[in-house]
Write an enzyme that holds these catalytic residues in place. Sequence first.
Site, PDB file in Angstrom:
ATOM      1  N   ARG A 113      66.206  59.754  36.281  1.00  0.00           N
ATOM      2  CA  ARG A 113      66.032  58.315  36.531  1.00  0.00           C
ATOM      3  C   ARG A 113      66.586  57.485  35.370  1.00  0.00           C
ATOM      4  O   ARG A 113      66.464  57.894  34.208  1.00  0.00           O
ATOM      5  CB  ARG A 113      64.547  57.980  36.699  1.00  0.00           C
ATOM      6  CG  ARG A 113      63.965  58.433  38.025  1.00  0.00           C
ATOM      7  CD  ARG A 113      62.466  58.207  38.065  1.00  0.00           C
ATOM      8  NE  ARG A 113      61.787  59.471  38.319  1.00  0.00           N
ATOM      9  CZ  ARG A 113      60.498  59.717  38.052  1.00  0.00           C
ATOM     10  NH1 ARG A 113      59.741  58.778  37.524  1.00  0.00           N
ATOM     11  NH2 ARG A 113      59.983  60.887  38.323  1.00  0.00           N
ATOM     12  N   GLY A 142      58.281  64.031  29.869  1.00  0.00           N
ATOM     13  CA  GLY A 142      58.528  65.211  30.705  1.00  0.00           C
ATOM     14  C   GLY A 142      59.800  64.942  31.486  1.00  0.00           C
ATOM     15  O   GLY A 142      60.698  64.267  30.989  1.00  0.00           O
ATOM     16  N   ARG A 163      46.007  64.879  43.056  1.00  0.00           N
ATOM     17  CA  ARG A 163      46.729  63.860  42.309  1.00  0.00           C
ATOM     18  C   ARG A 163      47.372  62.917  43.321  1.00  0.00           C
ATOM     19  O   ARG A 163      48.130  63.344  44.187  1.00  0.00           O
ATOM     20  CB  ARG A 163      47.806  64.475  41.441  1.00  0.00           C
ATOM     21  CG  ARG A 163      48.612  63.402  40.735  1.00  0.00           C
ATOM     22  CD  ARG A 163      49.685  63.979  39.866  1.00  0.00           C
ATOM     23  NE  ARG A 163      50.372  62.901  39.166  1.00  0.00           N
ATOM     24  CZ  ARG A 163      51.654  62.967  38.828  1.00  0.00           C
ATOM     25  NH1 ARG A 163      52.358  64.030  39.105  1.00  0.00           N
ATOM     26  NH2 ARG A 163      52.207  61.964  38.195  1.00  0.00           N
ATOM     27  N   ASN A 172      48.429  69.147  43.057  1.00  0.00           N
ATOM     28  CA  ASN A 172      49.399  68.108  42.713  1.00  0.00           C
ATOM     29  C   ASN A 172      50.657  68.376  43.534  1.00  0.00           C
ATOM     30  O   ASN A 172      51.440  69.259  43.224  1.00  0.00           O
ATOM     31  CB  ASN A 172      49.684  68.189  41.209  1.00  0.00           C
ATOM     32  CG  ASN A 172      50.688  67.160  40.750  1.00  0.00           C
ATOM     33  OD1 ASN A 172      51.297  66.450  41.553  1.00  0.00           O
ATOM     34  ND2 ASN A 172      50.893  67.081  39.440  1.00  0.00           N
ATOM     35  N   GLU A 176      46.950  67.374  32.766  1.00  0.00           N
ATOM     36  CA  GLU A 176      46.654  66.456  33.861  1.00  0.00           C
ATOM     37  C   GLU A 176      45.681  67.076  34.857  1.00  0.00           C
ATOM     38  O   GLU A 176      44.844  66.385  35.431  1.00  0.00           O
ATOM     39  CB  GLU A 176      47.955  66.038  34.556  1.00  0.00           C
ATOM     40  CG  GLU A 176      48.786  65.119  33.671  1.00  0.00           C
ATOM     41  CD  GLU A 176      50.197  64.883  34.187  1.00  0.00           C
ATOM     42  OE1 GLU A 176      51.004  65.828  34.099  1.00  0.00           O
ATOM     43  OE2 GLU A 176      50.487  63.777  34.659  1.00  0.00           O
ATOM     44  N   GLY A 186      56.402  68.130  28.680  1.00  0.00           N
ATOM     45  CA  GLY A 186      57.386  69.194  28.412  1.00  0.00           C
ATOM     46  C   GLY A 186      58.319  68.942  27.239  1.00  0.00           C
ATOM     47  O   GLY A 186      58.476  69.795  26.369  1.00  0.00           O
ATOM     48  N   GLY A 217      59.710  63.137  34.242  1.00  0.00           N
ATOM     49  CA  GLY A 217      59.408  61.713  34.254  1.00  0.00           C
ATOM     50  C   GLY A 217      58.926  61.379  32.848  1.00  0.00           C
ATOM     51  O   GLY A 217      58.356  62.240  32.177  1.00  0.00           O
ATOM     52  N   GLY A 252      58.107  66.253  24.989  1.00  0.00           N
ATOM     53  CA  GLY A 252      57.346  65.793  23.822  1.00  0.00           C
ATOM     54  C   GLY A 252      56.637  66.920  23.093  1.00  0.00           C
ATOM     55  O   GLY A 252      56.533  66.922  21.866  1.00  0.00           O
ATOM     56  N   ASP A 279      67.459  69.390  31.720  1.00  0.00           N
ATOM     57  CA  ASP A 279      66.602  70.101  30.767  1.00  0.00           C
ATOM     58  C   ASP A 279      67.108  69.902  29.336  1.00  0.00           C
ATOM     59  O   ASP A 279      68.292  70.124  29.046  1.00  0.00           O
ATOM     60  CB  ASP A 279      66.583  71.591  31.125  1.00  0.00           C
ATOM     61  CG  ASP A 279      65.476  72.324  30.404  1.00  0.00           C
ATOM     62  OD1 ASP A 279      65.443  72.293  29.151  1.00  0.00           O
ATOM     63  OD2 ASP A 279      64.646  72.943  31.087  1.00  0.00           O
ATOM     64  N   HIS A 312      51.405  58.111  35.294  1.00  0.00           N
ATOM     65  CA  HIS A 312      50.986  59.155  34.338  1.00  0.00           C
ATOM     66  C   HIS A 312      49.651  58.782  33.699  1.00  0.00           C
ATOM     67  O   HIS A 312      49.374  59.177  32.559  1.00  0.00           O
ATOM     68  CB  HIS A 312      52.005  59.355  33.199  1.00  0.00           C
ATOM     69  CG  HIS A 312      53.330  59.915  33.622  1.00  0.00           C
ATOM     70  ND1 HIS A 312      54.522  59.446  33.113  1.00  0.00           N
ATOM     71  CD2 HIS A 312      53.652  60.905  34.480  1.00  0.00           C
ATOM     72  CE1 HIS A 312      55.524  60.130  33.648  1.00  0.00           C
ATOM     73  NE2 HIS A 312      55.019  61.022  34.488  1.00  0.00           N
TER      74      HIS A 312
HETATM   75  P1  ADP Z   1      57.252  67.183  34.849  1.00  0.00           P
HETATM   76  O1  ADP Z   1      57.517  65.705  34.693  1.00  0.00           O
HETATM   77  O2  ADP Z   1      58.074  67.818  35.912  1.00  0.00           O
HETATM   78  O3  ADP Z   1      55.780  67.544  34.881  1.00  0.00           O
HETATM   79  P2  ADP Z   1      57.276  68.571  32.285  1.00  0.00           P
HETATM   80  O4  ADP Z   1      56.314  67.742  31.527  1.00  0.00           O
HETATM   81  O5  ADP Z   1      56.876  69.929  32.702  1.00  0.00           O
HETATM   82  O6  ADP Z   1      57.869  67.767  33.520  1.00  0.00           O
HETATM   83  O7  ADP Z   1      58.619  68.659  31.415  1.00  0.00           O
HETATM   84  C1  ADP Z   1      59.713  69.421  31.841  1.00  0.00           C
HETATM   85  C2  ADP Z   1      60.837  69.233  30.838  1.00  0.00           C
HETATM   86  O8  ADP Z   1      60.403  69.656  29.549  1.00  0.00           O
HETATM   87  C3  ADP Z   1      62.061  70.093  31.097  1.00  0.00           C
HETATM   88  O9  ADP Z   1      62.958  69.481  32.007  1.00  0.00           O
HETATM   89  C4  ADP Z   1      62.699  70.197  29.722  1.00  0.00           C
HETATM   90  O10 ADP Z   1      63.592  69.109  29.523  1.00  0.00           O
HETATM   91  C5  ADP Z   1      61.527  70.014  28.779  1.00  0.00           C
HETATM   92  N1  ADP Z   1      61.224  71.242  28.028  1.00  0.00           N
HETATM   93  C6  ADP Z   1      60.420  72.258  28.379  1.00  0.00           C
HETATM   94  N2  ADP Z   1      60.404  73.204  27.420  1.00  0.00           N
HETATM   95  C7  ADP Z   1      61.227  72.763  26.429  1.00  0.00           C
HETATM   96  C8  ADP Z   1      61.631  73.279  25.162  1.00  0.00           C
HETATM   97  N3  ADP Z   1      61.177  74.442  24.690  1.00  0.00           N
HETATM   98  N4  ADP Z   1      62.503  72.530  24.427  1.00  0.00           N
HETATM   99  C9  ADP Z   1      62.953  71.348  24.874  1.00  0.00           C
HETATM  100  N5  ADP Z   1      62.590  70.810  26.057  1.00  0.00           N
HETATM  101  C10 ADP Z   1      61.753  71.510  26.823  1.00  0.00           C
END
Ligand code: ADP
Length: 379
Positions: A223, A192, A73, A9, A366, A312, A194, A314, A264, A162
């Site tokens: 975004r 995440g 991907r 990916n 994924e 991430g 995105g 969710g 984050d 997605h």
């Molecule tokens: P991507 O779209 O890059 O694949 P991810 O699905 O890995 O993203 O999500 C990354 C995001 O998940 C981080 O920027 C953060 O906001 C959130 N995240 C990760 N761990 C935690 C946590 N323990 N608590 C709250 N948010 C988190």
Amino acid sequence: MKSTVLVLNCGSSTLKYALVERSSGETRAKGLVERIGESEVPDHEAALRTAFDRLADDGVDLHDGALVAVGHRAVHGGRKFVEPTLVTDELIETMRELEPLAPLHNPPGVLGMEVARRLLPKLPHVAVFDTAFFHDLPVAAATYAIDAEIAEKWHIRRYGFHGQSHEYVSQQAAAFVGRPYDAVRQIVLHLGNGASASAIDGGRPVDTSMGLTPMEGLVMGTRSGDIDPGVLGYLHRTAGLSVEEIDTLLNRRSGMLGVGGAVDFREIHSRIDSGDGHAELAYRIYLHRLRKYIGAYLAVLGGADVISFTAGVGENDARLRADALSGLSALGIELDGELNVSDSRYTRRISTESSAVTVLVVPTDEELAIARACAAVVG
Ligand code: ADP
């Protein structure tokens, strides 16, 4: 020896890779190469070689005959690519033609395919498209209300993204609640960096929040998501921003970062807790938009059986999940405060026993979804 699929990916500055066992779906190794373009990893070829070296360190020999295919991907398949497709020179050519549709996402993906084909020339390479799952959205959900000829000429429609995650998570969710996939009305919230939401009626996606590009819909890390299209012309005419500057603004300097100063959510929460009004406002906008989509999709589906949180944010942010669904008992949604904060790595229910809508946390995968799609192509 068990046969495996290597999943790649490729983003502009990151490469995610995973080695998945074909029959069991078990992930044998996975990792992330970051900062592509900087001194230690100057380009995508260096990134892929780094990934191969790390796999070798993990005891994986990519040339021992177990590896049967490489799954890539691919973000935007346009109108052309719906099914997972063998990577050929022609496919790469067509992906290049699709680049204007996804200027940030397709070029690194294509680069990854080219480099991987060079490094692993004997294996079949398969492109699995982010847009594929949503290809058959109902026309009313897929069509923008703009001049029909222009839309047709320039292939302007809502494609959705997605797709692997929405499909995988909705299948996991149906299995978890013990009902046939084609009998469940679902809302999937992929949150995440995105973020996108989808409404899935009996296994068929009937709406999704991303559109022609992955910019529409929910508020994201950087975004804006939904915005009045009038803002674009206004910024151009009044603030003198070029099209590229507007693209950069809405893609990279908006969302949680643009309003709240951080991408984050861990950082967002800690800033809110120390009284940062910008972070607080960003969080409130994010929640407001998310709740609007949940309400909209309840109406699109005529009620939902299952709502799933994934990706991430969710999967990890219990506070956000609670805030997103608070006060919705009139709609049949009741979160269980204790279940919501349990930190399992597995699919789990977080709604009360009596909640009419079952709310789940479903870890997305994924890479596994891509490996499966890819394995289906190479047989
Ligand atoms: P991507 O779209 O890059 O694949 P991810 O699905 O890995 O993203 O999500 C990354 C995001 O998940 C981080 O920027 C953060 O906001 C959130 N995240 C990760 N761990 C935690 C946590 N323990 N608590 C709250 N948010 C988190």
